[in-house]
Design a protein around this motif. Structure first.
Motif, PDB file in Angstrom:
ATOM      1  N   GLY A 189       9.779  -2.929  -2.496  1.00 23.21           N
ATOM      2  CA  GLY A 189       8.977  -1.987  -1.752  1.00 23.21           C
ATOM      3  C   GLY A 189       8.790  -0.713  -2.563  1.00 23.21           C
ATOM      4  N   THR A 193       6.160   3.629   2.548  1.00 21.40           N
ATOM      5  CA  THR A 193       5.774   3.174   3.881  1.00 21.40           C
ATOM      6  C   THR A 193       4.933   4.239   4.575  1.00 21.40           C
ATOM      7  OG1 THR A 193       7.787   4.102   4.875  1.00 21.40           O
ATOM      8  CG2 THR A 193       7.882   1.798   4.139  1.00 21.40           C
ATOM      9  N   ASN A 219       4.919  -1.363   4.935  1.00 22.27           N
ATOM     10  CA  ASN A 219       4.746  -1.018   3.523  1.00 22.27           C
ATOM     11  C   ASN A 219       3.289  -0.654   3.250  1.00 22.27           C
ATOM     12  OD1 ASN A 219       7.224  -3.307   3.003  1.00 22.27           O
ATOM     13  ND2 ASN A 219       7.315  -1.374   1.893  1.00 22.27           N
ATOM     14  N   VAL A 279       3.721  -1.630  -2.542  1.00 22.71           N
ATOM     15  CA  VAL A 279       4.812  -2.499  -2.989  1.00 22.71           C
ATOM     16  C   VAL A 279       4.743  -2.610  -4.513  1.00 22.71           C
ATOM     17  CG1 VAL A 279       4.833  -3.833  -0.844  1.00 22.71           C
ATOM     18  CG2 VAL A 279       3.403  -4.600  -2.759  1.00 22.71           C
ATOM     19  N   LEU A 319      11.914  -3.483   1.300  1.00 25.10           N
ATOM     20  CA  LEU A 319      10.676  -4.203   1.572  1.00 25.10           C
ATOM     21  C   LEU A 319      10.656  -4.669   3.020  1.00 25.10           C
ATOM     22  CD1 LEU A 319       8.081  -5.301   0.217  1.00 25.10           C
ATOM     23  CD2 LEU A 319       9.347  -7.401  -0.263  1.00 25.10           C
TER      24      LEU A 319
END
Length: 405
Positions: free
Chosen positions: A191, A194, A302, A305, A375
């Motif tokens: 990840g 977010t 997310n 990434v 993630l």
């Protein structure tokens, strides 16, 4: 006899060690059935495996990083080679180590690693690492690091397919698309960030809630991107549909830089945009309809990434390991000292684009962006479902060949 007895004792201790790792911290290593090729790879990487065991047991390194590192020696095959049995690596590694097979770690093949990213605050680790040259320092003078900036996900995906870049910071939607279209040759490694998007409205648009989007025009940056799919999800949850599906909401792709002018002219009524455009629009007079945590998974999805070409990862596991370590370090540095990190990131933006963000804009933007290497697989798979429903991809990704972890 004494030598053999010592070996047996070592084997027993190493089995205990493997059991402790597997049971107490629940590391499950997934890999292909052990072919001759797999065993050879493990044998020639025993030094590295031993290093990981030492890091976890003696130095108490964070288990998240141990899991990431160990996976490179037993990650899933590409999609068309991915069906098979599952095994644990711990016991085999312990037996081979105890047997004294201390071969040198294999050499990575590449002399260069090329990384793709956006000059955008939603790719904070990339901007921080590039500015601080942390990866260059980690890899040393014998490995060249190049950074390539992109303006859109599809262009970065094409660069991955052509091999022009090896690792990329990218949105989850193009990441899924790249995985499906390549048959698993591009996988999600980690990840990055977010949330980081808001829904704003024109002050005179007579919109007080999502229901009021009925009959209105809503802008998104690009058809098929993360904000577009987030909007489609929001409309569905509120009983609305876009005009293209027989509904009443006109969804229009508008470049982020053009949203303010189009909103002022009355061409659009609302816009779902990523930062820093959200903060910029609010500063220019737009009004907030939904904040980053008021739609889609409360902002815990997310928005960016990290992906890697499977071939590059297989041939250069140590380079990828060091990249991950620096990606984690950058994540920690940004969260531990955000004020200093934002200064570094803003200076990098100015160096790359010729213009820095206002301090108030970048500060407000990062109030809505979660900087994390964790993630959220659920959000990525949900985006995949929406993408399939919209015919952006022909089939759903095989979960086993989508994620490295």
């Amino acid at each position: 006899m004494k030598y053999i007895l010592g070996r047996i004792i070592n084997i027993y201790k190493l089995f205990q060690l493997s059991h402790e790792i597997n049971e107490k911290v629940c590391i499950t290593m997934w890999c292909e059935p052990f072919s001759f090729k797999t065993i050879v790879i493990l044998i020639f990487n025993l030094k590295f495996l031993s290093h990981l065991l030492y890091k976890f047991i003696v130095e108490r390194e964070d288990i998240y990083m141990i899991k990431k590192k160990m996976h490179f020696f037993c990650h899933q095959k590409r999609k068309n080679r991915n069906k098979g049995k599952i095994r644990r690596l711990g016991i085999l590694a312990a037996v081979l180590l105890a047997a004294g097979m201390t071969g040198c770690a294999s050499e990575d093949k590449a002399n260069e690693v090329s990384i793709g990213y956006f000059n955008n605050v939603t790719h904070p680790q990339a901007l921080y690492m590039k500015a601080q040259k942390t990866l260059e320092k980690s890899l040393g003078a014998d490995k060249e690091v190049s950074w390539t900036a992109f303006n859109a996900g599809p262009a970065e995906v094409e660069a991955l397919f052509s091999g022009d870049i090896d690792i990329g910071y990218i949105g989850p939607v193009p990441a899924v698309s790249a995985n499906v279209k390549s048959g698993g040759d591009v996988v999600i490694l980690s990840g990055s960030s977010t949330g980081g998007a808001i829904l704003v409205k024109r002050p005179d648009a007579e919109i007080e809630s999502v229901d009021d989007l009925d009959g209105k025009t809503v802008a998104i940056p690009q058809i098929g991107n993360t904000q577009h799919l987030s909007l489609l999800k929001l409309l569905e949850e509120n009983g609305l549909q876009p005009v293209t599906e027989g509904g009443t909401v006109t969804v229009s792709a508008v470049a982020n830089a053009d949203v303010a002018n189009m909103m002022e002219r009355g061409d659009i009524d609302a816009a779902l945009v990523p930062e820093p455009w959200g903060a910029t629009l609010l500063q220019n007079g737009a009004e907030l309809l939904l904040d980053y945590d008021e739609f889609y998974m409360e902002g815990k999805y997310n928005v960016a990434v990290v992906v890697v070409r499977t071939e590059f990862m297989e041939e250069n596991p140590q380079v990828v390991e060091k990249f991950l370590a620096e990606h984690e370090a950058a994540t920690k540095a940004i969260n531990d000292d955000k004020e200093n990190a934002l200064t570094i990131i803003n200076e990098e933006l100015k160096s790359a684009t010729g213009k820095a963000l206002g301090e108030d804009i970048i500060s407000e933007s990062f109030g809505r962006i979660g900087v994390s290497a964790e993630l959220n697989q659920e959000s990525v798979l949900d985006f995949a479902q929406i993408s399939k429903g919209q015919d952006f991809i022909d089939e759903l990704p095989d979960e086993a060949s989508l994620f490295v972890d």
